[in-house]
Write a protein that holds these residues in place. Structure first.
Motif, PDB file in Angstrom:
ATOM      1  N   LEU A 311      25.087 -18.067   0.032  1.00 40.75           N
ATOM      2  CA  LEU A 311      23.866 -17.287  -0.152  1.00 40.75           C
ATOM      3  C   LEU A 311      23.497 -17.285  -1.633  1.00 40.75           C
ATOM      4  CD1 LEU A 311      24.837 -14.156   2.000  1.00 40.75           C
ATOM      5  CD2 LEU A 311      23.663 -16.224   2.764  1.00 40.75           C
ATOM      6  N   THR A 312      22.250 -17.633  -1.934  1.00 41.50           N
ATOM      7  CA  THR A 312      21.773 -17.675  -3.311  1.00 41.50           C
ATOM      8  C   THR A 312      20.624 -16.703  -3.504  1.00 41.50           C
ATOM      9  OG1 THR A 312      22.400 -20.008  -3.567  1.00 41.50           O
ATOM     10  CG2 THR A 312      20.781 -19.144  -5.117  1.00 41.50           C
ATOM     11  N   ASP A 313      20.736 -15.872  -4.572  1.00 39.62           N
ATOM     12  CA  ASP A 313      19.673 -14.931  -4.937  1.00 39.62           C
ATOM     13  C   ASP A 313      19.323 -14.047  -3.737  1.00 39.62           C
ATOM     14  OD1 ASP A 313      17.896 -13.703  -6.566  1.00 39.62           O
ATOM     15  OD2 ASP A 313      16.455 -15.335  -6.672  1.00 39.62           O
ATOM     16  N   PHE A 314      20.277 -13.251  -3.316  1.00 39.16           N
ATOM     17  CA  PHE A 314      20.080 -12.446  -2.096  1.00 39.16           C
ATOM     18  C   PHE A 314      20.088 -10.955  -2.377  1.00 39.16           C
ATOM     19  CE2 PHE A 314      24.643 -12.957  -2.501  1.00 39.16           C
ATOM     20  CZ  PHE A 314      25.186 -11.748  -2.079  1.00 39.16           C
ATOM     21  N   GLN A 315      19.501 -10.225  -1.432  1.00 36.40           N
ATOM     22  CA  GLN A 315      19.445  -8.770  -1.484  1.00 36.40           C
ATOM     23  C   GLN A 315      19.795  -8.203  -0.108  1.00 36.40           C
ATOM     24  OE1 GLN A 315      18.036  -6.053  -3.837  1.00 36.40           O
ATOM     25  NE2 GLN A 315      19.176  -7.519  -5.071  1.00 36.40           N
ATOM     26  N   ILE A 316      20.476  -7.073  -0.125  1.00 38.05           N
ATOM     27  CA  ILE A 316      20.762  -6.350   1.115  1.00 38.05           C
ATOM     28  C   ILE A 316      19.652  -5.319   1.255  1.00 38.05           C
ATOM     29  CG2 ILE A 316      22.377  -4.797   2.276  1.00 38.05           C
ATOM     30  CD1 ILE A 316      24.576  -6.307   0.583  1.00 38.05           C
ATOM     31  N   VAL A 317      18.704  -5.586   2.163  1.00 38.93           N
ATOM     32  CA  VAL A 317      17.498  -4.760   2.262  1.00 38.93           C
ATOM     33  C   VAL A 317      17.643  -3.633   3.275  1.00 38.93           C
ATOM     34  CG1 VAL A 317      16.028  -6.668   1.521  1.00 38.93           C
ATOM     35  CG2 VAL A 317      16.386  -6.276   3.969  1.00 38.93           C
ATOM     36  N   ASN A 318      18.645  -3.715   4.120  1.00 40.31           N
ATOM     37  CA  ASN A 318      18.932  -2.627   5.057  1.00 40.31           C
ATOM     38  C   ASN A 318      20.439  -2.578   5.273  1.00 40.31           C
ATOM     39  OD1 ASN A 318      19.075  -1.820   8.375  1.00 40.31           O
ATOM     40  ND2 ASN A 318      17.959  -0.498   6.968  1.00 40.31           N
ATOM     41  N   GLY A 319      21.002  -1.378   5.164  1.00 42.54           N
ATOM     42  CA  GLY A 319      22.443  -1.221   5.313  1.00 42.54           C
ATOM     43  C   GLY A 319      23.109  -0.688   4.063  1.00 42.54           C
ATOM     44  N   CYS A 320      22.306  -0.098   3.166  1.00 42.83           N
ATOM     45  CA  CYS A 320      22.853   0.457   1.927  1.00 42.83           C
ATOM     46  C   CYS A 320      23.864   1.560   2.233  1.00 42.83           C
ATOM     47  CB  CYS A 320      21.714   1.001   1.065  1.00 42.83           C
ATOM     48  SG  CYS A 320      22.241   1.849  -0.434  1.00 42.83           S
ATOM     49  N   GLN A 321      23.523   2.445   3.164  1.00 45.48           N
ATOM     50  CA  GLN A 321      24.420   3.567   3.484  1.00 45.48           C
ATOM     51  C   GLN A 321      25.744   3.053   4.047  1.00 45.48           C
ATOM     52  OE1 GLN A 321      23.106   6.548   2.458  1.00 45.48           O
ATOM     53  NE2 GLN A 321      21.399   5.218   1.885  1.00 45.48           N
ATOM     54  N   SER A 322      25.647   2.175   5.038  1.00 47.79           N
ATOM     55  CA  SER A 322      26.858   1.624   5.662  1.00 47.79           C
ATOM     56  C   SER A 322      27.706   0.877   4.639  1.00 47.79           C
ATOM     57  CB  SER A 322      26.480   0.665   6.797  1.00 47.79           C
ATOM     58  OG  SER A 322      25.786   1.354   7.817  1.00 47.79           O
ATOM     59  N   SER A 323      27.045   0.104   3.765  1.00 49.80           N
ATOM     60  CA  SER A 323      27.774  -0.703   2.778  1.00 49.80           C
ATOM     61  C   SER A 323      28.580   0.167   1.826  1.00 49.80           C
ATOM     62  CB  SER A 323      26.796  -1.571   1.985  1.00 49.80           C
ATOM     63  OG  SER A 323      26.135  -2.493   2.829  1.00 49.80           O
ATOM     64  N   HIS A 324      27.985   1.256   1.369  1.00 47.66           N
ATOM     65  CA  HIS A 324      28.700   2.151   0.461  1.00 47.66           C
ATOM     66  C   HIS A 324      29.917   2.782   1.144  1.00 47.66           C
ATOM     67  CE1 HIS A 324      25.311   1.852  -2.323  1.00 47.66           C
ATOM     68  NE2 HIS A 324      26.028   2.522  -3.214  1.00 47.66           N
ATOM     69  N   VAL A 325      29.724   3.220   2.383  1.00 49.19           N
ATOM     70  CA  VAL A 325      30.840   3.853   3.105  1.00 49.19           C
ATOM     71  C   VAL A 325      31.940   2.828   3.373  1.00 49.19           C
ATOM     72  CG1 VAL A 325      31.539   5.086   5.187  1.00 49.19           C
ATOM     73  CG2 VAL A 325      29.314   5.565   4.152  1.00 49.19           C
ATOM     74  N   ILE A 326      31.545   1.622   3.768  1.00 49.22           N
ATOM     75  CA  ILE A 326      32.516   0.546   4.011  1.00 49.22           C
ATOM     76  C   ILE A 326      33.304   0.250   2.733  1.00 49.22           C
ATOM     77  CG2 ILE A 326      32.710  -1.947   4.453  1.00 49.22           C
ATOM     78  CD1 ILE A 326      30.386  -1.577   6.483  1.00 49.22           C
ATOM     79  N   PHE A 327      32.578   0.144   1.620  1.00 55.12           N
ATOM     80  CA  PHE A 327      33.263  -0.170   0.361  1.00 55.12           C
ATOM     81  C   PHE A 327      34.214   0.957  -0.054  1.00 55.12           C
ATOM     82  CE2 PHE A 327      33.741  -0.432  -4.231  1.00 55.12           C
ATOM     83  CZ  PHE A 327      34.054  -1.771  -4.397  1.00 55.12           C
ATOM     84  N   ASP A 328      33.777   2.190   0.093  1.00 55.76           N
ATOM     85  CA  ASP A 328      34.612   3.332  -0.308  1.00 55.76           C
ATOM     86  C   ASP A 328      35.897   3.414   0.518  1.00 55.76           C
ATOM     87  OD1 ASP A 328      32.834   4.049  -2.251  1.00 55.76           O
ATOM     88  OD2 ASP A 328      31.862   5.626  -1.085  1.00 55.76           O
ATOM     89  N   ASN A 329      35.862   2.846   1.728  1.00 53.50           N
ATOM     90  CA  ASN A 329      37.038   2.895   2.611  1.00 53.50           C
ATOM     91  C   ASN A 329      37.688   1.515   2.771  1.00 53.50           C
ATOM     92  OD1 ASN A 329      37.105   5.793   4.005  1.00 53.50           O
ATOM     93  ND2 ASN A 329      34.958   5.180   3.816  1.00 53.50           N
ATOM     94  N   ARG A 330      37.477   0.651   1.781  1.00 53.64           N
ATOM     95  CA  ARG A 330      37.907  -0.747   1.886  1.00 53.64           C
ATOM     96  C   ARG A 330      39.412  -0.915   2.064  1.00 53.64           C
ATOM     97  NH1 ARG A 330      36.385   0.822  -2.979  1.00 53.64           N
ATOM     98  NH2 ARG A 330      37.579   0.411  -4.880  1.00 53.64           N
ATOM     99  N   ALA A 331      40.178   0.069   1.644  1.00 49.39           N
ATOM    100  CA  ALA A 331      41.643  -0.083   1.700  1.00 49.39           C
ATOM    101  C   ALA A 331      42.214   0.073   3.111  1.00 49.39           C
ATOM    102  CB  ALA A 331      42.307   0.933   0.769  1.00 49.39           C
ATOM    103  N   ILE A 332      41.419   0.579   4.051  1.00 48.99           N
ATOM    104  CA  ILE A 332      41.989   0.894   5.378  1.00 48.99           C
ATOM    105  C   ILE A 332      41.462   0.007   6.500  1.00 48.99           C
ATOM    106  CG2 ILE A 332      42.438   3.291   4.716  1.00 48.99           C
ATOM    107  CD1 ILE A 332      39.965   4.114   6.319  1.00 48.99           C
ATOM    108  N   PHE A 333      40.764  -1.068   6.141  1.00 46.85           N
ATOM    109  CA  PHE A 333      40.223  -1.926   7.200  1.00 46.85           C
ATOM    110  C   PHE A 333      41.292  -2.859   7.773  1.00 46.85           C
ATOM    111  CE2 PHE A 333      36.013  -0.751   5.662  1.00 46.85           C
ATOM    112  CZ  PHE A 333      35.330  -0.637   6.866  1.00 46.85           C
ATOM    113  N   ASN A 334      41.242  -3.020   9.080  1.00 51.73           N
ATOM    114  CA  ASN A 334      42.113  -3.963   9.775  1.00 51.73           C
ATOM    115  C   ASN A 334      41.477  -5.348   9.762  1.00 51.73           C
ATOM    116  OD1 ASN A 334      43.925  -1.858  10.536  1.00 51.73           O
ATOM    117  ND2 ASN A 334      42.526  -1.302  12.205  1.00 51.73           N
ATOM    118  N   ASP A 335      42.281  -6.371   9.953  1.00 49.84           N
ATOM    119  CA  ASP A 335      41.770  -7.744   9.945  1.00 49.84           C
ATOM    120  C   ASP A 335      40.765  -7.989  11.062  1.00 49.84           C
ATOM    121  OD1 ASP A 335      43.310  -8.381   7.749  1.00 49.84           O
ATOM    122  OD2 ASP A 335      44.992  -9.133   8.937  1.00 49.84           O
TER     123      ASP A 335
END
Length: 561
Positions: A311-335
């Motif tokens: 992906l080149t020169d991209f933006q996440i235009v929908n999913g900001c809320q989910s992305s932040h929560v996912i990132f904040d809990n990144r240590a507990i994700f299963n494969d």
């Protein structure tokens, strides 16, 4: 500077922001403020609003209060954001910059002492006007503590052009002193970080370059042909792979990817708490891909290569809320945990705007979030573009966020944002220079029927912004005394009145002629000097202090010609 690469970056920054012959120490302070604040806040901001350096700066060279996703410059904005959002999410950034190759313990100590003084009820040391204004903002924020979801986050940065080797005496002192600040119990967290030449270079590279990432995205299908879309895909991606996609070089969240998202992260609201609970649930985490609406990505270029996608020169235009929560809990994700993503390759700005609107309609958004997508702004952008062919050192209207990023011919100082256009028009055309300190969304909301109305004269929008651009240019070149910075919009208001009076006396003196004259800085400076004279006269006739006069309607009436 000893580091020639960093020196080259600072000089590039100087040219981009039109600092001319400004002293190297001052430009370096602005450079550091730009780099460190941009990492935390990917939207546009005025460098002047961050700068606190000078006499009685209590050890700060830069500061930013980010409230509900907006950098605020005045205490009044806090009231509006509380009323608008019903809560306060606050991050406070404090920066000390030294244009030297060493990290010195006494300088770090001065910074920490200044921070302690700043967060006391009364300052222990003298404070300049900028710090006094920041204190008012701080006091206003804490007076509204009932609206906190959690106490503010404090981030402290100390930067030099040397190399940080984590010397034990300095680090030990910081840890000890920060524990004293932490004991005040007025912050949810405190970060103190050191930035050296290498880290500053990495940030500036990241900010300047187009974002290019490669991810494993084997579970996808191509969508049917769509007009304006080169190709598009929908599928699922490993949550861990998605976390890699949205991480920056330092392992933090790359907030610039969410610039086009119409809503900033809303913190621990009910929806985000529900997403977090799903992630933390051993039985529900695997179902995240069917419980969550997913992520929408728009890219200028998409290249599927086997099981990977570039992906080149991209933006996440929908999913900001989910992305932040996912990132904040990144240590507990299963494969085995996946999320749904949609990838769209297009360079069609109108189509991209339509996607942004459509994918964000499920939640309430701010009026200003969609404003620049309206047809009026497309016309205004085209008008600016036409003017650029006949005006020297032209300005350009940025209808879509960062649309001129990477342009070799358009410098940052030439770009007019929606916020800048609103403030320029409010000051010059609505005769409200005293109101421009308010949040630009509030200005838009309160003047909605008088601004950006189809059929209005585009010339006055352009001329207002051109005047403001040249005023800022004159301040940077020290052609106007720094004292008048607080009256920047009053200078704009008076200058426009002077031009209008000339037009009323000379029918041939059209807006196009005005623009050509204002574009010439030498001619414009005389205009601004005359405006400063009007301000001086008005100040002699009022008991108001300069700071209060700049916010006074009565003072505006005094400078009305």
């Amino acid at each position: 500077m000893k580091d020639q690469i960093l020196h080259g970056f600072v000089e590039d920054f100087r040219q981009e922001n039109n600092f001319g012959d400004e002293k190297e120490d001052v430009v370096f302070e602005h450079f550091v403020n730009h780099c460190l604040v941009s990492k935390q806040y990917p939207r546009d901001f005025d460098l002047g609003d961050l700068s606190t350096g000078g006499g009685n700066d209590i050890g700060f060279d830069g500061a930013a209060f980010i409230v509900n996703g907006n950098i605020i410059a005045n205490e009044e904005e806090v009231d509006f954001l509380v009323e608008k959002n019903g809560s306060l999410d606050v991050s406070i950034i404090l920066i000390q910059t030294k244009n030297s190759v060493k990290f010195k313990g006494d300088q770090v100590g001065t910074l920490i002492f200044g921070i302690k003084s700043f967060f006391n009820k009364k300052p222990a040391i003298p404070e300049n006007d900028q710090i006094s204004n920041l204190r008012k903002i701080k006091d206003k924020i804490y007076s509204k503590s009932i609206y906190f979801d959690s106490p503010p986050v404090l981030k402290i940065f100390f930067a030099t052009r040397g190399e940080w080797k984590e010397p034990e005496p300095i680090q030990g002192r910081v840890d000890f002193e920060i524990n004293e600040i932490r004991a005040k119990n007025i912050f949810s967290s405190i970060l103190f970080d050191f930035y050296d030449a290498e880290k500053l270079k990495n940030i500036y590279r990241e900010l300047k370059r187009k974002t290019i990432k490669e991810v494993h995205f084997s579970k996808h299908v191509a969508l049917p042909e769509i007009a304006g879309v080169r190709q598009s895909f929908v599928g699922s991606i490993s949550a861990k792979e998605y976390i890699n996609l949205i991480s920056d070089n330092e392992g933090g969240l790359q907030k610039s990817l969410f610039y086009d998202n119409v809503r900033d992260y809303q913190g621990s609201n009910p929806v985000n708490t529900e997403i977090e609970n799903t992630i933390k649930s051993a039985s529900k985490q695997a179902a995240l891909c069917i419980l969550n609406n997913g992520i929408t990505i728009i890219a200028k270029k998409v290249e599927p290569v086997g099981e990977k996608m570039k992906l080149t020169d991209f933006q996440i235009v929908n999913g900001c809320q989910s992305s932040h929560v996912i990132f904040d809990n990144r240590a507990i994700f299963n494969d085995g945990t996946n999320i749904v993503i949609k990838v769209i390759e297009t360079t069609d700005q109108d189509l991209a705007n339509s996607v942004i609107k459509a994918t964000n309609r499920q939640t309430e958004v701010k009026l200003e979030a969609f404003e620049s997508l309206a047809p009026f702004h497309k016309d205004l952008e085209e008008f600016y573009r036409a003017k650029s062919k006949i005006i020297s050192n032209p300005i350009h209207y940025e209808r879509r966020s960062k649309q001129y990023e990477g342009s070799a011919s358009i410098k940052k100082w030439q770009i007019v944002t929606l916020a800048g256009q609103i403030r320029a028009y409010t000051a010059s055309q609505l005769a409200q220079p005293q109101s421009t300190h308010r949040y630009f969304g509030e200005l838009l909301e309160s003047n909605r029927s008088r601004m950006f109305v189809q059929g209005q004269n585009l010339e006055v929008y352009y001329l207002s912004s051109l005047l403001l651009n040249r005023i800022e240019h004159a301040f940077k070149r020290q052609k106007i005394r720094g004292f008048y910075k607080k009256f920047k919009y009053q200078i704009l208001y008076i200058a426009f009145q002077i031009l209008e009076k000339r037009r009323s006396n000379d029918k041939g003196y059209a807006y196009a002629v005005m623009a050509e004259e204002v574009a010439d800085l030498k001619k414009a400076i005389q205009l601004f000097t005359d405006a400063c004279g009007v301000i001086d006269s008005a100040l002699r006739n009022t008991t108001l202090k300069p700071y209060d006069a700049a916010r006074s309607k009565a003072f505006t009436e005094e400078i009305t010609l």
